[in-house]
Design a protein around this motif. Structure first.
Motif, PDB file in Angstrom:
ATOM      1  N   TYR A 288     -26.479   8.545 -40.510  1.00 54.07           N
ATOM      2  CA  TYR A 288     -25.215   7.853 -40.266  1.00 54.07           C
ATOM      3  C   TYR A 288     -24.040   8.790 -40.532  1.00 54.07           C
ATOM      4  CZ  TYR A 288     -28.228   3.792 -40.344  1.00 54.07           C
ATOM      5  OH  TYR A 288     -29.239   2.910 -40.093  1.00 54.07           O
ATOM      6  N   ILE A 289     -23.573   9.428 -39.505  1.00 59.71           N
ATOM      7  CA  ILE A 289     -22.335  10.209 -39.531  1.00 59.71           C
ATOM      8  C   ILE A 289     -21.458   9.607 -38.452  1.00 59.71           C
ATOM      9  CG2 ILE A 289     -21.258  12.474 -39.212  1.00 59.71           C
ATOM     10  CD1 ILE A 289     -23.774  13.759 -40.184  1.00 59.71           C
ATOM     11  N   PRO A 290     -20.308   9.031 -38.804  1.00 59.45           N
ATOM     12  CA  PRO A 290     -19.534   8.257 -37.825  1.00 59.45           C
ATOM     13  C   PRO A 290     -19.190   9.029 -36.555  1.00 59.45           C
ATOM     14  CG  PRO A 290     -18.701   7.915 -40.046  1.00 59.45           C
ATOM     15  CD  PRO A 290     -19.723   8.990 -40.147  1.00 59.45           C
ATOM     16  N   GLU A 291     -18.822  10.282 -36.708  1.00 57.59           N
ATOM     17  CA  GLU A 291     -18.371  11.052 -35.548  1.00 57.59           C
ATOM     18  C   GLU A 291     -19.503  11.391 -34.579  1.00 57.59           C
ATOM     19  OE1 GLU A 291     -17.711  11.794 -38.636  1.00 57.59           O
ATOM     20  OE2 GLU A 291     -15.538  11.524 -38.853  1.00 57.59           O
ATOM     21  N   LEU A 292     -20.742  11.235 -35.018  1.00 48.97           N
ATOM     22  CA  LEU A 292     -21.856  11.584 -34.131  1.00 48.97           C
ATOM     23  C   LEU A 292     -21.945  10.647 -32.922  1.00 48.97           C
ATOM     24  CD1 LEU A 292     -24.705  12.443 -36.684  1.00 48.97           C
ATOM     25  CD2 LEU A 292     -23.298  14.018 -35.374  1.00 48.97           C
ATOM     26  N   GLN A 293     -21.466   9.402 -33.082  1.00 49.60           N
ATOM     27  CA  GLN A 293     -21.553   8.435 -31.988  1.00 49.60           C
ATOM     28  C   GLN A 293     -20.298   8.410 -31.122  1.00 49.60           C
ATOM     29  OE1 GLN A 293     -24.462   6.984 -31.524  1.00 49.60           O
ATOM     30  NE2 GLN A 293     -25.232   7.965 -33.436  1.00 49.60           N
ATOM     31  N   TRP A 294     -19.302   9.258 -31.535  1.00 46.79           N
ATOM     32  CA  TRP A 294     -18.051   9.274 -30.758  1.00 46.79           C
ATOM     33  C   TRP A 294     -18.247  10.120 -29.519  1.00 46.79           C
ATOM     34  CZ3 TRP A 294     -13.016  12.235 -32.122  1.00 46.79           C
ATOM     35  CH2 TRP A 294     -11.978  11.815 -31.295  1.00 46.79           C
ATOM     36  N   HIS A 295     -17.758   9.637 -28.358  1.00 46.13           N
ATOM     37  CA  HIS A 295     -17.977  10.328 -27.092  1.00 46.13           C
ATOM     38  C   HIS A 295     -17.287  11.691 -27.064  1.00 46.13           C
ATOM     39  CE1 HIS A 295     -18.938  10.731 -22.838  1.00 46.13           C
ATOM     40  NE2 HIS A 295     -17.655  11.028 -22.600  1.00 46.13           N
ATOM     41  N   TYR A 296     -16.124  11.755 -27.687  1.00 48.61           N
ATOM     42  CA  TYR A 296     -15.350  13.009 -27.658  1.00 48.61           C
ATOM     43  C   TYR A 296     -15.425  13.759 -29.006  1.00 48.61           C
ATOM     44  CZ  TYR A 296     -13.401  10.933 -23.474  1.00 48.61           C
ATOM     45  OH  TYR A 296     -13.258  10.347 -22.224  1.00 48.61           O
ATOM     46  N   GLY A 297     -16.376  13.440 -29.824  1.00 46.38           N
ATOM     47  CA  GLY A 297     -16.468  14.051 -31.151  1.00 46.38           C
ATOM     48  C   GLY A 297     -16.672  15.571 -31.104  1.00 46.38           C
ATOM     49  N   TYR A 298     -17.516  16.028 -30.232  1.00 46.70           N
ATOM     50  CA  TYR A 298     -17.799  17.476 -30.139  1.00 46.70           C
ATOM     51  C   TYR A 298     -16.541  18.259 -29.807  1.00 46.70           C
ATOM     52  CZ  TYR A 298     -19.563  21.841 -28.143  1.00 46.70           C
ATOM     53  OH  TYR A 298     -19.768  23.167 -27.845  1.00 46.70           O
ATOM     54  N   PHE A 299     -15.778  17.750 -28.806  1.00 51.48           N
ATOM     55  CA  PHE A 299     -14.561  18.470 -28.390  1.00 51.48           C
ATOM     56  C   PHE A 299     -13.479  18.382 -29.454  1.00 51.48           C
ATOM     57  CE2 PHE A 299     -16.762  16.965 -24.577  1.00 51.48           C
ATOM     58  CZ  PHE A 299     -16.975  18.170 -23.921  1.00 51.48           C
ATOM     59  N   ALA A 300     -13.458  17.252 -30.172  1.00 50.62           N
ATOM     60  CA  ALA A 300     -12.468  17.110 -31.239  1.00 50.62           C
ATOM     61  C   ALA A 300     -12.724  18.115 -32.363  1.00 50.62           C
ATOM     62  CB  ALA A 300     -12.491  15.684 -31.782  1.00 50.62           C
ATOM     63  N   VAL A 301     -13.998  18.278 -32.734  1.00 41.25           N
ATOM     64  CA  VAL A 301     -14.320  19.242 -33.793  1.00 41.25           C
ATOM     65  C   VAL A 301     -14.001  20.658 -33.339  1.00 41.25           C
ATOM     66  CG1 VAL A 301     -16.197  20.245 -35.132  1.00 41.25           C
ATOM     67  CG2 VAL A 301     -16.053  17.773 -34.861  1.00 41.25           C
ATOM     68  N   LEU A 302     -14.312  21.005 -32.092  1.00 40.13           N
ATOM     69  CA  LEU A 302     -13.962  22.328 -31.564  1.00 40.13           C
ATOM     70  C   LEU A 302     -12.461  22.535 -31.572  1.00 40.13           C
ATOM     71  CD1 LEU A 302     -16.371  22.852 -28.503  1.00 40.13           C
ATOM     72  CD2 LEU A 302     -16.505  23.871 -30.774  1.00 40.13           C
TER      73      LEU A 302
END
Length: 322
Positions: A288-302
């Motif tokens: 359970y990591i909240p950002e893992l289910q976010w559609h744009y999470g990868y781009f946000a972290v980058l």
């Protein structure tokens, strides 16, 4: 080898071997120059003793590494100095001890090999008439030895300038080795010149009954000898210090390059630490990591990583790290 030169009271010169010594003894107003080249054998030592040379001075003259000195005795003054049989462009010295006994009517020079300074005056003495004053002739020989040393040191000045230019051109490895070698050889020369300066200072200020003292007719000759020995010492000391300064400059330049390299590596490390932390944070194996289910999470972290990198680079530029 023994050779002699006899100057009679009438101004006539005679060249020969040890046979002229008896004539010199018979003529109470003549002057003798006795030159001995080679080892001081027992026979030669007895000859010197018969000429009233001190045995301790003879023993000092026989030693190849005895320090230069001047010593006054009852019948003569003994001078031992470090001659030069050869010195190349790299200041590699082949020393040769030369001993001299000076009295009113006698000059004795002794050296284990060919002495250029003695040979120079032996060949030109008749024109200069220096044998009339053995004390002045002896000091002229010393002065000539100093001139030979000085000539080699003056030639080294161009070499030292070339080493400095090469150091500025980043040819550091070769230059560093040469500077260390030259500094070592200059240290050895400095020791010789220190002895010679002390010898010349003693002759100038103290003097002896046979060399002259005070403000007599030999004062200017003694002063000229001291000035040359002093110049040799100061010039050699200056070159020694310059070599040391160039070595320190090489170390400073190397340290500066190393500091620049370390600074760049530090900046790179500082930039990657926060983004490595973020990558490690989201690389943990939790379900359970909240950002893992976010559609744009990868781009946000980058985007956050890119923002951190640009921000840190701007900060480093502001504080003049870049």
């Amino acid at each position: 080898m023994i050779r002699t030169k006899l100057l009679s009271a009438q101004g006539q010169y005679r060249h020969g071997d040890a046979g002229l010594i008896d004539q010199w003894r018979e003529q109470g107003d003549s002057i003798l120059w006795l030159d001995i080249e080679g080892e001081l054998t027992a026979e030669i030592q007895e000859l010197l003793v018969s000429l009233k040379c001190d045995r301790l001075a003879i023993a000092d003259c026989s030693r190849l590494r005895h320090p230069p000195k001047v010593e006054e005795f009852d019948h003569d003054t003994f001078i031992l100095f470090r001659g030069m049989s050869g010195m190349d462009e790299e200041l590699s010295l082949q020393p040769m001890p030369v001993g001299m006994w000076i009295s009113e009517r006698l000059l004795i020079t002794a050296h284990p090999g060919h002495a250029v300074s003695v040979g120079h005056f032996w060949d030109s003495e008749q024109e200069q008439k220096l044998l009339k004053t053995p004390n002045i002739l002896a000091m002229r020989i010393l002065h000539y030895v100093g001139g030979r040393y000085l000539e080699k040191l003056m030639e080294f000045e161009d070499t030292l300038a070339g080493l400095e230019d090469a150091l500025l051109a980043d040819e550091t490895d070769t230059v560093m080795k040469e500077l260390v070698v030259y500094r070592s050889r200059l240290r050895k020369l400095l020791r010789v010149f220190s002895y010679h300066r002390a010898l010349a200072e003693q002759i100038l200020h103290g003097g002896t009954a046979h060399l002259g003292s005070g403000k007599d007719h030999t004062h200017h000759v003694r002063r000229d000898l001291y000035d040359r020995c002093e110049r040799l010492y100061t010039l050699c000391h200056m070159y020694y210090e310059i070599c040391g300064d160039l070595v320190e400059s090489h170390i400073s330049i190397t340290s500066h390059h190393l500091n620049n390299t370390i600074k760049i590596l530090t900046i790179i490390t500082a930039v990657f630490i926060p983004i490595t932390f973020i990558a490690g944070l989201y690389g943990m194996n939790f379900q359970y990591i909240p950002e893992l289910q976010w559609h744009y999470g990868y781009f946000a972290v980058l985007g956050v990583m890119l923002f951190l990198v640009i921000g840190m680079l701007l900060l480093f530029r502001k504080i003049r790290w870049l």
